[in-house]
Scaffold this active site. Structure first.
Site, PDB file in Angstrom:
ATOM      1  N   HIS A  52       1.423  -1.031  -0.146  1.00  0.00           N
ATOM      2  CA  HIS A  52       0.445   0.070   0.060  1.00  0.00           C
ATOM      3  C   HIS A  52       0.876   1.113  -0.311  1.00  0.00           C
ATOM      4  CE1 HIS A  52       0.770  -0.214   4.723  1.00  0.00           C
ATOM      5  NE2 HIS A  52       0.845   0.689   4.814  1.00  0.00           N
TER       6      HIS A  52
HETATM    7  P1  TYD Z   1      -1.097  -2.478   7.623  1.00  0.00           P
HETATM    8  O1  TYD Z   1      -1.143  -1.184   7.813  1.00  0.00           O
HETATM    9  O2  TYD Z   1      -2.037  -2.629   6.482  1.00  0.00           O
HETATM   10  O3  TYD Z   1      -0.551  -3.722   7.675  1.00  0.00           O
HETATM   11  P2  TYD Z   1       0.682  -4.292   6.651  1.00  0.00           P
HETATM   12  O4  TYD Z   1       1.420  -2.910   5.573  1.00  0.00           O
HETATM   13  O5  TYD Z   1       2.476  -4.681   8.039  1.00  0.00           O
HETATM   14  O6  TYD Z   1       0.029  -5.457   5.706  1.00  0.00           O
HETATM   15  O7  TYD Z   1      -2.472  -2.484   9.021  1.00  0.00           O
HETATM   16  C1  TYD Z   1      -2.573  -3.740   9.559  1.00  0.00           C
HETATM   17  C2  TYD Z   1      -4.518  -4.707   9.750  1.00  0.00           C
HETATM   18  O8  TYD Z   1      -4.345  -3.926  11.165  1.00  0.00           O
HETATM   19  C3  TYD Z   1      -5.182  -3.241   8.986  1.00  0.00           C
HETATM   20  O9  TYD Z   1      -6.686  -4.056   9.234  1.00  0.00           O
HETATM   21  C4  TYD Z   1      -4.984  -1.666  10.119  1.00  0.00           C
HETATM   22  C5  TYD Z   1      -4.691  -2.200  11.180  1.00  0.00           C
HETATM   23  N1  TYD Z   1      -3.856  -1.438  11.849  1.00  0.00           N
HETATM   24  C6  TYD Z   1      -4.709  -0.541  13.015  1.00  0.00           C
HETATM   25  O10 TYD Z   1      -5.887  -0.894  13.282  1.00  0.00           O
HETATM   26  N2  TYD Z   1      -4.013   0.389  13.457  1.00  0.00           N
HETATM   27  C7  TYD Z   1      -2.322   1.120  13.071  1.00  0.00           C
HETATM   28  O11 TYD Z   1      -1.975   1.709  13.372  1.00  0.00           O
HETATM   29  C8  TYD Z   1      -2.573   0.077  12.215  1.00  0.00           C
HETATM   30  C9  TYD Z   1      -0.444   0.605  11.478  1.00  0.00           C
HETATM   31  C10 TYD Z   1      -2.575  -0.930  10.982  1.00  0.00           C
END
Ligand code: TYD
Length: 139
Positions: A52
């Site tokens: 992303h």
């Molecule tokens: P995401 O940022 O998509 O993680 P990665 O890039 O490591 O795959 O986050 C994973 C999940 O966690 C997504 O459902 C959003 C949630 N999340 C929160 O609720 N709060 C946060 O501060 C973060 C970073 C993620």
């Protein structure tokens, strides 16, 4: 086409005695007020993640244990870096597509973020990301 490097590292203050103490302060090593900290602990080799970009959020990624490969993509070219030093972070600016690969069993990722969690700041589809960067580039 942009040709500036996407890899911007941040070196923390370090004090080494019988441990490696790494110190991060806003206004010194960290270029934005830290509003959120999160970390990811892995007990098994993990699948790639990320995939992303953020519209406005700035982040600095550290790998404080183990290693991982970060791939950064501004929509025109890609660069990669292995993060394996707790004292060296990777600055991730807005509108950079990023992926984390080769996450080892002992990887702990620590992230400083410039803002609170906001799902509407994410772009989770590469085609949407590419359209947005093309628009910004042509405006
Ligand atoms: P995401 O940022 O998509 O993680 P990665 O890039 O490591 O795959 O986050 C994973 C999940 O966690 C997504 O459902 C959003 C949630 N999340 C929160 O609720 N709060 C946060 O501060 C973060 C970073 C993620």
């Amino acid at each position: 086409m942009k040709n500036k490097t996407l890899i911007e590292t941040v070196e923390l203050q370090q004090i080494k005695d019988d441990c490696q103490m790494c110190i991060a302060e806003t206004g010194k090593q960290i270029p934005f007020p830290i509003k959120r900290v999160y970390y990811m602990v892995h007990n098994t080799p993990a699948l790639p993640r990320g995939y992303h970009s953020h519209k406005k959020l700035e982040q600095i990624f550290f790998c404080i244990s183990g290693t991982m490969k970060m791939i950064l993509d501004d929509g025109f070219h890609k660069e990669e870096i292995i993060l394996d030093d707790p004292g060296v972070g990777l600055r991730l600016r807005p509108m950079i597509w990023h992926e984390m690969h080769e996450i080892t069993k002992d990887t702990i990722m620590l992230v400083f973020a410039s803002d609170s969690y906001d799902e509407s700041d994410y772009i989770r589809e590469y085609a949407t990301f590419k359209k947005q960067v093309d628009l910004i580039c042509n405006s």
